[in-house]
Design an enzyme around this catalytic site. Structure first.
Site, mmCIF file in Angstrom:
data_model
loop_
_atom_site.group_PDB
_atom_site.id
_atom_site.type_symbol
_atom_site.label_atom_id
_atom_site.label_comp_id
_atom_site.label_asym_id
_atom_site.label_seq_id
_atom_site.Cartn_x
_atom_site.Cartn_y
_atom_site.Cartn_z
ATOM 1 N N GLY A 161 0.826 -1.208 0.000
ATOM 2 C CA GLY A 161 0.000 0.000 0.000
ATOM 3 C C GLY A 161 0.857 1.255 0.000
ATOM 4 N N SER A 162 0.386 2.266 0.681
ATOM 5 C CA SER A 162 1.034 3.586 0.638
ATOM 6 C C SER A 162 2.411 3.622 1.279
ATOM 7 C CB SER A 162 0.138 4.628 1.304
ATOM 8 O OG SER A 162 -1.103 4.675 0.648
ATOM 9 N N THR A 163 2.777 2.581 1.978
ATOM 10 C CA THR A 163 4.135 2.563 2.558
ATOM 11 C C THR A 163 5.184 2.522 1.457
ATOM 12 O OG1 THR A 163 4.027 0.153 2.781
ATOM 13 C CG2 THR A 163 3.441 1.449 4.720
ATOM 14 N N MET A 164 4.763 2.221 0.246
ATOM 15 C CA MET A 164 5.669 2.161 -0.891
ATOM 16 C C MET A 164 5.997 3.558 -1.428
ATOM 17 S SD MET A 164 6.923 -0.473 -2.178
ATOM 18 C CE MET A 164 7.261 -1.508 -3.521
#
Lengths: 592, 134
Positions: A313-316
């Protein structure tokens, strides 16, 4: 008439007969002592020479500071000789006693003890009845309990009961680090490693076996003055992990609280030192107690942290954007139109969680805009994006000493479709293990060096005391511009500040750099709208990070946002760990 | 009536030889006795020594057995100690005795010396030896 000659003859005759007897004796003695010496000596040696085999101890596992995590506890196996135990009444008494003491079925024990004969096959193919000399009562009896039983047996006068000294694998901290440590089973007195560190280092842990030949007396005990050939059995090597028990305890406690509050299907947490890659703590739920296998389920002892993958998810986003900064494609102040939260690219709709318009790159990270991230990636290009993700370790093993380890799902460039370039940077269409994510954030935290994750620090030979340290391997660079590191961590700091998505992960007095992640799970080939991974990953203090910490919940209930579910757990763990490490606050709350 | 014809000279010779023989037998017998006694003493000494060695050997075996028991007791206590040092047990005791323990604020903590994180058992000989040297 008895003459002198007659007497002489008789004397001579007697002497002659005695001489013959003596001569026969001497001859016999010569025959036995000299002629048959080798044969008789061999027979005698067979009778009074015994062979005893001894096995060393299985190696132990310690944490970094020498706290025992896995050891060997003495225990006892109790057996009986039905021939000596006594008649049926006595067998019943003995069976009832052991049934009460060891919580065993009395009838089963009675049957074993009262079975005086057994059938064995003969060489000719028939069967014959022989005396039964062996009846097992119980294995792996607790040491203290076995002492009590010994005293009781002496008091009650039970006969034919033998106690055999054994050792069993023991985990004094019970569930702590259970999924990583693994466990062993016992097969014919040998420990068989099943999973985890126990299995991976099984060759190192295994002790050597040695045989001792010695001469024994009539009572069976070794003769001190007899011939003895002895080889020493060596203990297995001890392993020291990079784990710190006190931090592990903090991690596991907070994970338990997360499980109680949000009831996810599973949860993971990993803490690593960004400069060395040392794993300080690692935990998952559900877990199990290796000392009590009766309630253990396969789903509990599977090592999800190394085997499972999830869409980050947005941790990327910080990774892709760091790559864009490094290539000079964007700066922190470059603005992008976020299309009010709805944007069609390659005939597919891309949405933001909230409608947003013009955002700087810093704000794109702070507010976690999917559209902004996609546009940055388009500027970066497929080729460079692919190189960035490879440099950050996606699609590769992390180097941790655990197997099996997944490489995740990261398609090679030639298999990318038109949407990949917009989806991968927001952590969709790409799957990584929690370890890969932690490793990539270590690179963000330490200034751009992709360290290998380390779980084992050193091995010790308990016999000689010598140590072998597992060396630190050189870490390849992921950044090439000197400004990239400062730029990206300044942006990531904003996530835990007002306007960011992870206010609940902020720690008073410290700058926390991190990113939330809320990713949909793939169910039957499509993204679910009810099942999510909620994550937060960050490092603190930003200027000189003490650790990188990831907290992830799989299918949390009641709420699924990373900032809400994982953020508070991150804060609790990080706060306690910072105090434990005596990392002073960067600023007082009033000064901020 | 029986007549024993005797030859005095023969008798004299035989009496003399008998005297010599008896003297010789007595010396020989004494020598045999002495040798026998010596052999007896040596054998006795050896048997006594062997008997003492056997008793010592039994004592050694008993002591070795006791040492093994002590070693097992020590191993058991070590494991017990590690269990008692575990956070689960400590937490249980804190709850049981209602100890009002709190984690201090960073500003409440002052360290008086250099903080060195030593492993519990300091390495005796740390060098890059091959692990296979066992």
């Amino acid at each position: 008439m008895i003459t002198h000659d007659n007497i002489t003859i008789r004397i001579k005759l007697v002497f002659f007969l005695v001489g013959i007897v003596l001569f026969s004796l001497v001859f016999r003695l010569y025959h036995v002592q000299i002629t048959r010496h080798p044969e008789l000596l061999a027979k005698a040696k067979l009778k009074y020479t015994a062979v005893a085999s001894k096995t060393g101890e299985r190696g132990k596992i310690y944490d970094f500071n020498g706290n025992l995590l896995v050891g060997n506890a003495p225990c006892v196996t109790i057996v009986a000789d039905p021939q000596i135990v006594g008649d049926n009444a006595k067998c019943r008494e003995v069976a009832d006693y052991f049934a009460e003491k060891l919580a065993l079925p009395s009838e089963v024990l009675y049957k074993r003890l009262s079975k005086k004969t057994r059938v064995v096959p003969t060489k000719t193919g028939g069967r014959k009845l022989v005396k039964n000399l062996y009846a097992p009562i119980e294995q792996m009896v607790d040491y203290e309990l076995s002492k009590q039983i010994k005293k009781d047996i002496e008091t009650r006068g039970f006969k034919g009961i033998t106690f055999r000294d054994k050792t069993k694998r023991y985990y004094p901290k019970n569930e702590l680090l259970a999924n990583i440590l693994g466990f062993t089973n016992i097969d014919r007195d040998q420990a068989i490693a099943v999973v985890g560190v126990e299995k991976l280092f099984n060759n190192r842990f295994c002790p050597t076996r040695a045989k001792t030949r010695y001469e024994r007396g009539r009572d069976g005990l070794p003769l001190i003055y007899g011939n003895r050939t002895e080889k020493e059995a060596k203990d297995g090597l001890n392993v020291y992990l990079t784990i710190q028990e006190s931090i592990q305890v903090i991690l596991e406690e907070e994970l338990d609280k997360l499980m109680a509050k949000w009831s996810p299907k599973a949860a993971y947490a990993i803490m690593a030192e960004p400069y060395t890659g040392n794993i300080l703590a690692i935990a998952q739920r559900p877990t199990y107690n290796p000392n009590d296998r009766s309630t253990m389920k396969a789903s509990a002892w599977r090592n999800r942290i190394t085997e499972d993958v999830f869409e980050p998810g947005s941790t990327m986003k910080p990774i892709a954007i760091a790559g864009a900064l490094d290539y000079g494609v964007v700066t922190p102040r470059t603005r992008f139109n976020c299309e009010k939260g709805r944007w069609i690219y390659a005939k597919r709709l891309l949405r933001d969680s909230h409608p947003m318009e013009n955002l700087t790159v810093s704000e794109i990270i702070q507010k976690s805009s999917n559209i902004g991230t996609a546009k940055i990636s388009l500027l970066l290009g497929e080729e460079r994006l692919y190189q960035v993700l490879c440099r950050f370790g996606f699609g590769q093993k992390t180097g941790i000493a655990l197997k099996p380890e997944t490489v995740g799902i990261f398609h090679p460039l030639k298999r990318w479709d038109s949407l990949s370039i917009t989806r991968f940077p927001m952590g969709q269409g790409i799957a990584a293990s929690p370890l890969q994510l932690v490793r990539s954030y270590c690179a963000l935290a330490n200034g751009g060096n992709l360290v290998k994750l380390r779980l084992v620090d050193r091995l010790e030979n308990p016999t000689t005391g010598s140590l072998v340290k597992v060396p630190l391997e050189p870490a390849p660079r992921v950044f090439f511009r000197s400004s990239t590191h400062k730029q990206i961590i300044d942006m990531m700091k904003l996530v835990t500040r007002q306007g960011g998505t992870a206010l609940q992960a902020a720690i008073p007095g410290y700058d926390v750099a991190g990113k939330t992640g809320t990713s949909q799970k793939v169910v039957n080939g499509t993204y679910s709208h009810a099942k999510f991974f909620a994550s937060f990953i960050g490092f603190v203090p930003v200027e000189n990070p003490a650790f990188v910490l990831l907290v992830t919940a799989d299918e949390p209930q009641k709420n699924y946002y990373g900032g809400t579910v994982a953020g508070p757990a991150f804060k609790s763990i990080a706060e306690k760990t910072l105090r434990l490490m005596n990392v002073k606050p960067t600023f007082t709350v009033a000064n901020k | 009536m029986n007549f024993h014809l005797t030859d005095n000279s023969k008798q004299k010779r035989s009496r003399k030889s008998k005297q010599n023989t008896s003297h010789f037998s007595f010396v020989g017998f004494f020598k045999i006795i002495v040798i026998a006694v010596l052999i007896f003493l040596v054998l006795n000494a050896r048997i006594t020594l062997m008997s003492k060695t056997t008793i010592l050997s039994k004592n050694i075996n008993q002591i070795q057995s006791r040492i093994q028991t002590f070693n097992r007791d020590i191993a058991h206590l070590r494991v017990e100690k590690e269990t008692l040092c575990g956070w689960k047990h400590i937490k249980q005791k804190i709850r049981q005795f209602n100890l009002a323990l709190q984690v201090p604020d960073p500003y409440q903590v002052r360290h008086l010396g250099v903080r060195v994180n030593l492993p519990r058992r300091a390495p005796r000989n740390e060098q890059g030896m091959l692990v296979s040297q066992r």
